[in-house]
Design an enzyme around this catalytic site. Sequence first.
Site, PDB file in Angstrom:
ATOM      1  N   GLU A 111       0.712  -1.051  -0.046  1.00  0.00           N
ATOM      2  CA  GLU A 111       0.008   0.051   0.080  1.00  0.00           C
ATOM      3  C   GLU A 111       0.791   1.273   0.104  1.00  0.00           C
ATOM      4  O   GLU A 111       2.178   1.333   0.283  1.00  0.00           O
ATOM      5  CB  GLU A 111      -0.910   0.038   1.200  1.00  0.00           C
ATOM      6  N   LYS A 113       2.327   4.671   1.499  1.00  0.00           N
ATOM      7  CA  LYS A 113       2.438   5.387   2.687  1.00  0.00           C
ATOM      8  C   LYS A 113       2.074   6.553   2.670  1.00  0.00           C
ATOM      9  O   LYS A 113       3.094   7.563   2.188  1.00  0.00           O
ATOM     10  CB  LYS A 113       3.794   4.956   3.158  1.00  0.00           C
ATOM     11  N   ASP A 115       1.756  10.317   3.448  1.00  0.00           N
ATOM     12  CA  ASP A 115       2.473  11.354   4.395  1.00  0.00           C
ATOM     13  C   ASP A 115       1.518  12.325   5.138  1.00  0.00           C
ATOM     14  O   ASP A 115       1.237  13.229   4.594  1.00  0.00           O
ATOM     15  CB  ASP A 115       3.490  11.813   3.479  1.00  0.00           C
ATOM     16  N   TYR A 220      -6.812   2.320   6.973  1.00  0.00           N
ATOM     17  CA  TYR A 220      -6.011   1.102   6.386  1.00  0.00           C
ATOM     18  C   TYR A 220      -5.865   0.083   7.649  1.00  0.00           C
ATOM     19  O   TYR A 220      -5.410  -0.891   7.280  1.00  0.00           O
ATOM     20  CB  TYR A 220      -4.727   1.524   5.880  1.00  0.00           C
ATOM     21  N   LYS A 309      10.608   3.276   2.891  1.00  0.00           N
ATOM     22  CA  LYS A 309      10.761   4.820   2.836  1.00  0.00           C
ATOM     23  C   LYS A 309      11.423   5.349   1.864  1.00  0.00           C
ATOM     24  O   LYS A 309      12.751   4.737   1.347  1.00  0.00           O
ATOM     25  CB  LYS A 309      11.453   5.367   4.064  1.00  0.00           C
ATOM     26  N   CYS A 403      30.865  41.209 -14.839  1.00  0.00           N
ATOM     27  CA  CYS A 403      30.923  39.754 -15.451  1.00  0.00           C
ATOM     28  C   CYS A 403      32.294  39.108 -15.073  1.00  0.00           C
ATOM     29  O   CYS A 403      33.187  39.485 -15.426  1.00  0.00           O
ATOM     30  CB  CYS A 403      30.814  39.833 -16.932  1.00  0.00           C
ATOM     31  N   CYS A 406      33.902  38.393 -18.888  1.00  0.00           N
ATOM     32  CA  CYS A 406      34.289  39.485 -19.628  1.00  0.00           C
ATOM     33  C   CYS A 406      34.569  40.759 -19.006  1.00  0.00           C
ATOM     34  O   CYS A 406      34.942  41.914 -19.714  1.00  0.00           O
ATOM     35  CB  CYS A 406      33.129  39.657 -20.876  1.00  0.00           C
ATOM     36  N   CYS A 421      24.870  40.204 -17.816  1.00  0.00           N
ATOM     37  CA  CYS A 421      26.082  40.702 -18.583  1.00  0.00           C
ATOM     38  C   CYS A 421      25.178  41.084 -19.813  1.00  0.00           C
ATOM     39  O   CYS A 421      24.902  40.099 -20.402  1.00  0.00           O
ATOM     40  CB  CYS A 421      27.054  39.695 -18.671  1.00  0.00           C
ATOM     41  N   CYS A 426      30.432  39.076 -25.083  1.00  0.00           N
ATOM     42  CA  CYS A 426      30.823  38.056 -23.994  1.00  0.00           C
ATOM     43  C   CYS A 426      31.136  36.854 -24.441  1.00  0.00           C
ATOM     44  O   CYS A 426      30.467  36.288 -24.862  1.00  0.00           O
ATOM     45  CB  CYS A 426      29.934  38.430 -22.928  1.00  0.00           C
TER      46      CYS A 426
HETATM   47 ZN   LIG Z   1      30.182  38.989 -19.834  1.00  0.00          ZN
END
Ligand SMILES: [Zn+2]
Length: 667
Positions: A111, A113, A115, A220, A309, A403, A406, A421, A426
């Site tokens: 079955e 489980k 939670d 259950y 589990k 950046c 770059c 950036c 870049c």
């Molecule tokens: Zn850059």
Amino acid sequence: MNEIEQRIAELNKLLHEYGYAYYVLDKPVVADSVYDQLLHELIALEEANPSLIFPDSPTQRVGGTVVEGFKKVTHDYPMLSLSNAFNEADLQEFDRKVRQAIGDHFSYVCELKIDGLAISLKYENGVFVQGATRGDGVVGEEITANLKTIHAIPLRLKEPITIEVRGEAYMPKKSFEKLNAQRADNGEELFANPRNAAAGSLRQLDPKIAASRQLSTFIYAIGGDGEIYGIDGHAEMLDYLEDLGFPSNKERQRCSTIEEVMAFIEHWTENRPHLAYEIDGIVIKVDRYAQQDELGYTAKSPRWAIAYKFPAEEVVTTLLDIDLTVGRTGVVTPTAILTPVQVAGTTVQRASLHNEDLIRDKDIRLGDTVIIRKAGDIIPQVVGVLIEQRPENSVPFEMPKNCPVCDSELIRIEGEVALRCVNPACFAQIAESIKYFVSRNAMNIDGLGDKVVEQLLRADLIHDVSDLYHLTIEQLVELERMGEKSATNLVNAIQASKENSMERLLIGLGIRHVGEKAAKIVSEQFGSMEAVMAATEEQLVAIYEIGDKMASSLVEYFSNDDARAVIERLAEVGVNMTFKGKKVEVVVGDNPFAGKTIVLTGKLEQLTRNEAKAKIEELGGTVTGSVSKKTDLVIAGEDAGSKLAKAEQLGIEVWNEDNLIEQLNLI
Ligand SMILES: [Zn+2]
């Protein structure tokens, strides 16, 4: 105090704090798995140093304490907990012991489980008279008034019998989301998960609050001896409970071997996200009462049952560093570099930190003990910090102003949380967009990995994606770790990609908001790149499934001269600019796949899963991941597992790979 004594004292303090917040206040400050991890550390230390066990250590307490404000009730029969299995080896061991005791003639009932919160319900002459929480298993809290607010709990049974039943009260995922959204609107604290929300709701002194929380339940078990009701096993008992009017969970299965049990577990490990409620494992019980009696009990739990589990989804580890990467669109993403830790069955050493806001809001610092969450296929994430364990000399983390690739200044676009950036030259952005262009879902060029792309850029052999098509074997063999054979294969793969249907190119361009599906729809509707480039927003939005954002993004992209120039160069080198797939309406109804919901499972030999999926979709079929009553057809390759079993159980048509190929060849 030595180091061990100090750590034991520290763990005692932390666990008391967390336990109080969880059990008494219903406001957990850490995930259960974090609590468990610390608890296990304490258990291990205490086992090695028994003289250091505090009399009030959390390890000396069994289960939760009773909260003030509710009457205590002693259960007529103790509500035992089950022993746990965490992996297949644990289950094999359980199975071995069962077989040793009662032989091979028995079956298990598996079955889900749920939670939620374990509850006990008492009925006298068919009328609901008392409901209680599990508490410590012997004494619980009386919460009859709150339980009565759960519509799924019958106030009167279909038969006037006296009985005690056990089950799980839970909050459906939808109710949980609604509740938290409401609390956010009201500026109230959010619940960590549906279980805590359910527990918190049932411990309200005012039943009206519990009533507003839309809880539900599955029953259950019967408290005490089931045989007095004329039933002789667990499966029969579940049917009996249903007959009495109790809600029982339908997703249960009788299994005669532990392999079948494993297949059931595997199925639900995969499919639990689709359930309307949370589950945290699978319960496995020997079915017949006579055999349960033969197996008996240990001091704490029955020998005839075990709870598997699911792997923990949250653990703690140390944040070693924060790595900053620049993506295809210039967004700077911080990534946590961690001390490797096992979570949800995999080793995690990198986790997402999302953006600067998260780092600042949670005040995440280098050297911190952080909480990592990994659920399903989701990328691991840092979700919190254990401030109590922070090193003394730590300083807040600062995002850079420039950046990291770059060095141009980073900006924050209004309304966005990310830093960007915006330098079009870049290196990182160019490299990432080329990697995206060649990736599997886009142009699908094999052998052009991230490293090779970067080498090509550094060697000045390419500047944008169109340059890929001019690469020669002679140029490629000059690269590090690139042999003649790989170079030849790569050039062939690049040339072959020219023949792709145009939606792959459209995906590869990486236009914002235009994903795989949208690219396919647009390509199919317009038929050529030229037509898409000439399309207006109105024409695009007129297509079902193309929204405003996608439409304006496409128009904006193609109005850019640089973008148009790249497409022109691609056309010049011979990259296909037309849609090659069949139009869906032409084939629908003409073949055995059209309009059908199809599941692929197991290993296919003659074509890959993706190829099979693409063919079926071209023919108007829908390929889904899990087998349900809505599935029309299952195609099962080698070693098909639980999906095949489920299909057979539901009586769904099953084909092998040869059937599939045969049918595809007929079309
Ligand atoms: Zn850059």
